[in-house]
Write a protein that holds these residues in place. Structure first.
Motif, PDB file in Angstrom:
ATOM      1  N   ALA A  23       0.829  -1.209   0.000  1.00  0.00           N
ATOM      2  CA  ALA A  23       0.000   0.000   0.000  1.00  0.00           C
ATOM      3  C   ALA A  23       0.865   1.261   0.000  1.00  0.00           C
ATOM      4  O   ALA A  23       0.598   2.214  -0.735  1.00  0.00           O
ATOM      5  N   ASN A  26       2.934   1.639  -3.414  1.00  0.00           N
ATOM      6  CA  ASN A  26       2.009   1.927  -4.512  1.00  0.00           C
ATOM      7  C   ASN A  26       1.558   3.381  -4.435  1.00  0.00           C
ATOM      8  O   ASN A  26       1.529   4.085  -5.442  1.00  0.00           O
ATOM      9  N   GLY A  27       1.211   3.841  -3.245  1.00  0.00           N
ATOM     10  CA  GLY A  27       0.729   5.208  -3.081  1.00  0.00           C
ATOM     11  C   GLY A  27       1.796   6.269  -3.244  1.00  0.00           C
ATOM     12  O   GLY A  27       1.549   7.345  -3.787  1.00  0.00           O
ATOM     13  N   VAL A  28       3.028   5.976  -2.793  1.00  0.00           N
ATOM     14  CA  VAL A  28       4.099   6.990  -2.812  1.00  0.00           C
ATOM     15  C   VAL A  28       4.813   7.057  -4.157  1.00  0.00           C
ATOM     16  O   VAL A  28       5.031   8.140  -4.689  1.00  0.00           O
ATOM     17  N   GLY A  30       4.132   4.640  -6.872  1.00  0.00           N
ATOM     18  CA  GLY A  30       3.398   3.989  -7.952  1.00  0.00           C
ATOM     19  C   GLY A  30       3.844   2.577  -8.267  1.00  0.00           C
ATOM     20  O   GLY A  30       3.486   2.046  -9.315  1.00  0.00           O
TER      21      GLY A  30
END
Length: 59
Positions: A23, A26-28, A30
């Motif tokens: 998570a 992916n959020g920071v 990609g």
């Protein structure tokens, strides 16, 4: 072939929480980290960047 300064080459990421790492990265940045480990007993998951493979992750 020469890599541009600052470009990612390959990362080996060790973590105590694969779900949280998936998570976060992916959020920071990609990265897409495989949700499931491949068969064979070793929990090693591939990290994919938008421009190709970035590395591997294991708990």
């Amino acid at each position: 072939m020469e890599n541009a300064h600052g470009s990612f080459i390959w990362y080996e990421l060790l973590t105590g929480d694969i779900t949280a790492a998936k998570a976060f990265y992916n959020g920071v940045v990609g990265w897409d980290i495989d949700a499931e480990a491949p068969p064979g007993g070793m929990d090693y998951r591939m990290i994919k960047a938008s421009d190709g493979m970035a590395g591997g992750l294991m708990q």
